[in-house]
Write a protein that holds these residues in place. Structure first.
Motif, PDB file in Angstrom:
ATOM      1  N   SER A  16       0.813  -1.212   0.000  1.00  0.00           N
ATOM      2  CA  SER A  16       0.000   0.000   0.000  1.00  0.00           C
ATOM      3  C   SER A  16       0.853   1.271   0.000  1.00  0.00           C
ATOM      4  O   SER A  16       0.316   2.364  -0.127  1.00  0.00           O
ATOM      5  N   SER A  17       2.163   1.135   0.125  1.00  0.00           N
ATOM      6  CA  SER A  17       3.057   2.293   0.164  1.00  0.00           C
ATOM      7  C   SER A  17       3.148   2.947  -1.209  1.00  0.00           C
ATOM      8  O   SER A  17       3.152   2.278  -2.236  1.00  0.00           O
ATOM      9  N   PHE A  18       3.251   4.275  -1.202  1.00  0.00           N
ATOM     10  CA  PHE A  18       3.397   4.999  -2.464  1.00  0.00           C
ATOM     11  C   PHE A  18       4.760   4.746  -3.110  1.00  0.00           C
ATOM     12  O   PHE A  18       4.950   5.036  -4.291  1.00  0.00           O
ATOM     13  N   MET A  19       5.702   4.219  -2.357  1.00  0.00           N
ATOM     14  CA  MET A  19       7.035   3.953  -2.879  1.00  0.00           C
ATOM     15  C   MET A  19       7.133   2.569  -3.519  1.00  0.00           C
ATOM     16  O   MET A  19       8.061   2.300  -4.277  1.00  0.00           O
ATOM     17  N   TYR A  20       6.179   1.699  -3.218  1.00  0.00           N
ATOM     18  CA  TYR A  20       6.221   0.307  -3.671  1.00  0.00           C
ATOM     19  C   TYR A  20       6.032   0.244  -5.180  1.00  0.00           C
ATOM     20  O   TYR A  20       5.073   0.781  -5.724  1.00  0.00           O
ATOM     21  N   TYR A  21       6.944  -0.396  -5.864  1.00  0.00           N
ATOM     22  CA  TYR A  21       6.949  -0.526  -7.332  1.00  0.00           C
ATOM     23  C   TYR A  21       6.869   0.827  -8.030  1.00  0.00           C
ATOM     24  O   TYR A  21       6.206   0.967  -9.044  1.00  0.00           O
ATOM     25  N   ASN A  22       7.573   1.801  -7.494  1.00  0.00           N
ATOM     26  CA  ASN A  22       7.618   3.129  -8.109  1.00  0.00           C
ATOM     27  C   ASN A  22       9.041   3.346  -8.611  1.00  0.00           C
ATOM     28  O   ASN A  22       9.974   3.461  -7.814  1.00  0.00           O
ATOM     29  N   LYS A  23       9.205   3.402  -9.931  1.00  0.00           N
ATOM     30  CA  LYS A  23      10.535   3.511 -10.529  1.00  0.00           C
ATOM     31  C   LYS A  23      11.310   4.728 -10.045  1.00  0.00           C
ATOM     32  O   LYS A  23      12.532   4.696  -9.940  1.00  0.00           O
ATOM     33  N   ASP A  24      10.597   5.811  -9.760  1.00  0.00           N
ATOM     34  CA  ASP A  24      11.274   7.021  -9.287  1.00  0.00           C
ATOM     35  C   ASP A  24      12.084   6.752  -8.028  1.00  0.00           C
ATOM     36  O   ASP A  24      13.182   7.271  -7.855  1.00  0.00           O
ATOM     37  N   TRP A  25      11.540   5.925  -7.127  1.00  0.00           N
ATOM     38  CA  TRP A  25      12.226   5.664  -5.867  1.00  0.00           C
ATOM     39  C   TRP A  25      13.450   4.778  -6.040  1.00  0.00           C
ATOM     40  O   TRP A  25      14.343   4.783  -5.187  1.00  0.00           O
ATOM     41  N   ILE A  26      13.530   4.055  -7.125  1.00  0.00           N
ATOM     42  CA  ILE A  26      14.765   3.322  -7.414  1.00  0.00           C
ATOM     43  C   ILE A  26      15.887   4.328  -7.648  1.00  0.00           C
ATOM     44  O   ILE A  26      16.976   4.224  -7.078  1.00  0.00           O
ATOM     45  N   TYR A  27      15.604   5.335  -8.455  1.00  0.00           N
ATOM     46  CA  TYR A  27      16.611   6.354  -8.763  1.00  0.00           C
ATOM     47  C   TYR A  27      16.903   7.251  -7.566  1.00  0.00           C
ATOM     48  O   TYR A  27      18.050   7.623  -7.335  1.00  0.00           O
ATOM     49  N   TYR A  28      15.862   7.596  -6.799  1.00  0.00           N
ATOM     50  CA  TYR A  28      16.085   8.397  -5.595  1.00  0.00           C
ATOM     51  C   TYR A  28      16.970   7.623  -4.606  1.00  0.00           C
ATOM     52  O   TYR A  28      17.869   8.199  -3.983  1.00  0.00           O
TER      53      TYR A  28
END
Length: 72
Positions: A32-44
């Motif tokens: 349910s996290s907004f970071m889960y499976y979010n490509k942007d957070w890989i780069y961050y």
């Protein structure tokens, strides 16, 4: 003392960067996290890891420089 604090801060940044990067990949964390499976957070996360390495490296540099100056 300040040199060790800088190194600890760098190590904490590296840990958070790894955590954020894994959350972005969907490996860690609640779905349910907004970071889960979010490509942007890989780069961050990678950027935070590199920043932490730079901060930790600065602390190591200051520590080594102080030790060398103490020997003179």
């Amino acid at each position: 003392m300040m040199k060790k604090i800088i190194m600890i801060i760098g190590a904490i940044m590296i840990c958070f960067g790894v955590l954020f990067q894994y959350q972005g990949r969907g490996v860690v964390g609640p779905e349910s996290s907004f970071m889960y499976y979010n490509k942007d957070w890989i780069y961050y996360g990678i950027a935070i890891i590199l920043s932490g390495v730079a901060v930790c490296g600065a602390g190591v540099f200051l520590y080594v420089r102080a030790r060398l100056r103490a020997r003179l």
